[in-house]
Design a protein around this motif. Sequence first.
Motif, PDB file in Angstrom:
ATOM      1  N   ARG A 155       0.846  -1.203   0.000  1.00 34.19           N
ATOM      2  CA  ARG A 155       0.000   0.000   0.000  1.00 34.19           C
ATOM      3  C   ARG A 155       0.877   1.246   0.000  1.00 34.19           C
ATOM      4  O   ARG A 155       1.912   1.288   0.670  1.00 34.19           O
ATOM      5  N   ALA A 208      -0.261   9.571  -8.597  1.00 32.00           N
ATOM      6  CA  ALA A 208      -0.692   8.273  -8.055  1.00 32.00           C
ATOM      7  C   ALA A 208      -0.450   7.160  -9.062  1.00 32.00           C
ATOM      8  O   ALA A 208      -0.046   6.048  -8.690  1.00 32.00           O
ATOM      9  N   ALA A 212       1.932   3.948  -8.293  1.00 35.42           N
ATOM     10  CA  ALA A 212       1.385   2.595  -8.362  1.00 35.42           C
ATOM     11  C   ALA A 212       2.150   1.745  -9.371  1.00 35.42           C
ATOM     12  O   ALA A 212       2.392   0.554  -9.136  1.00 35.42           O
ATOM     13  N   VAL A 220       0.260   1.492 -14.828  1.00 33.48           N
ATOM     14  CA  VAL A 220      -0.975   2.151 -14.382  1.00 33.48           C
ATOM     15  C   VAL A 220      -1.006   3.536 -15.010  1.00 33.48           C
ATOM     16  O   VAL A 220      -0.040   4.301 -14.894  1.00 33.48           O
ATOM     17  N   VAL A 225      -7.044   5.684 -12.536  1.00 30.99           N
ATOM     18  CA  VAL A 225      -7.125   6.247 -11.187  1.00 30.99           C
ATOM     19  C   VAL A 225      -8.504   6.867 -10.959  1.00 30.99           C
ATOM     20  O   VAL A 225      -8.930   7.748 -11.708  1.00 30.99           O
ATOM     21  N   CYS A 252      -3.730  10.252  -2.114  1.00 32.03           N
ATOM     22  CA  CYS A 252      -3.627   9.251  -3.180  1.00 32.03           C
ATOM     23  C   CYS A 252      -3.385   7.928  -2.470  1.00 32.03           C
ATOM     24  O   CYS A 252      -2.556   7.838  -1.561  1.00 32.03           O
ATOM     25  N   ALA A 254      -2.893   3.799  -3.202  1.00 32.73           N
ATOM     26  CA  ALA A 254      -2.661   2.704  -4.137  1.00 32.73           C
ATOM     27  C   ALA A 254      -2.473   1.427  -3.317  1.00 32.73           C
ATOM     28  O   ALA A 254      -1.654   1.391  -2.402  1.00 32.73           O
ATOM     29  N   VAL A 266      -4.818  -4.377  -8.471  1.00 30.27           N
ATOM     30  CA  VAL A 266      -4.351  -3.083  -7.976  1.00 30.27           C
ATOM     31  C   VAL A 266      -5.517  -2.097  -7.962  1.00 30.27           C
ATOM     32  O   VAL A 266      -6.293  -2.015  -8.915  1.00 30.27           O
ATOM     33  N   VAL A 268      -6.265   2.043  -7.351  1.00 33.91           N
ATOM     34  CA  VAL A 268      -5.606   3.355  -7.248  1.00 33.91           C
ATOM     35  C   VAL A 268      -6.685   4.438  -7.234  1.00 33.91           C
ATOM     36  O   VAL A 268      -7.529   4.485  -8.133  1.00 33.91           O
TER      37      VAL A 268
END
Length: 434
Positions: A155, A208, A212, A220, A225, A252, A254, A266, A268
């Motif tokens: 995280r 972010a 990530a 990503v 996001v 933010c 992730a 994942v 985000v």
Amino acid sequence: MVKPVRLALLGCGTVGAEVVRLLHEQSADLAARIGAPVEIAGIAVRRPNRSRGDLPVDPALFTTDALGLVKRDDVDVVVEVVGGIEPARTWLVEALRAGKSAVTANKALLAEDGGTLHDAAAAGGADLYYEASVAGAIPLLRPLRESLHGDSITRVTGIVNGTTNFILSGMDATGASFTEALEEATALGYAEADPTADVEGFDAAAKAAILASLAFHTRVGAADVHREGITEVSAADMASAKAMGCTIKLLCIAERGPGADGTESVSVRVHPAMIPRSHPLASVGDAFNAVFVEAVAAGQLMFYGRGAGGAPTASAVLGDIVAVARNRLAGVRAASESAYADLPIRPMGEAVTRYHISLDVADRAGVLAAVAGVFARHDVSIATVRQSGREADASLVIVTHRAPDAALAATVEELRGLDIVRSIASVLRVEGGQ
């Protein structure tokens, strides 16, 4: 004599000018650290004849032909601090495919199409460094990219936009409204004349995506996001957060973990959230940035400092210049992009979080039971309820336990349709607690 490392600088605004100053002031130290002197081969700008005060640079170095500068045979490293998607992407791809190392602070491009840059770097056998794209001078990306490469990050939670942090910190400290705090931020130079990218979360979302990608070895993009800004955060929200022992930050977040079907994925997101004042991020004030990283072996780590401004950002750019120049002299290339995990992106509805919901309700018997019934129908457990006021001022403040965001959103939507609910004053997520 050791052959100098020659740079093409694309852009000479606030950050670019500071890069020129630092290269001049620290030329001897940089040469000692790298093993060769660093020279500026040219600077691409839109207005070469514009006055730049006492900037220590030969005016003959300025050019409007950025692509021509990038293609020159005597250029070893391209440094891009212009920003935006095009023509910056074209310039960097040209440099990287030609085997020239690139240093960029362009978070928007990296979040929008970082894969193209990484592919070009791989094709040309060149280095791509971008420490300055997230959190300014804070050494953050290289630890994620290198120092923690042997660990498993679960995280990343961060405050990565100084403007919004200044605004929310001011609202928390003084009780000001969003509009009042934004006006102060603008007057002090913390907010742009058009603050949309900051206050609507676009800037934080781009960062972010970059965080990530590095943390979870997965490409990503900004489109992956979930993004919400801070324009709806009110003085009443801040007061309610204080009553709970919390403050509000634009975070933010992730995360890596199993989705609803159990598949590793994942998530985000960027949005305002209440966090307990005991959380390390709660004390991050003014225009500072901080990122809280959680890893399996290393545990909890926090990176803190100034996340914007000419000098801090230029400091990160110079750090990257030193790294790529050393690699070039040694005839080696840094570790390439690590995207082997290629994890799917989890939709926002599957993110597990808590909600703080403030309702204006009718003052009559059975209201609380009816509201509680809505939460029960969507399998959302209520943690606390606070009721205040009478008649026209009757209100309920409800904080939930953790539940999927989709269930919470559906709960709020049904509440809107109840005749006993006059309005939903605010909805905020709650992070950092149980």
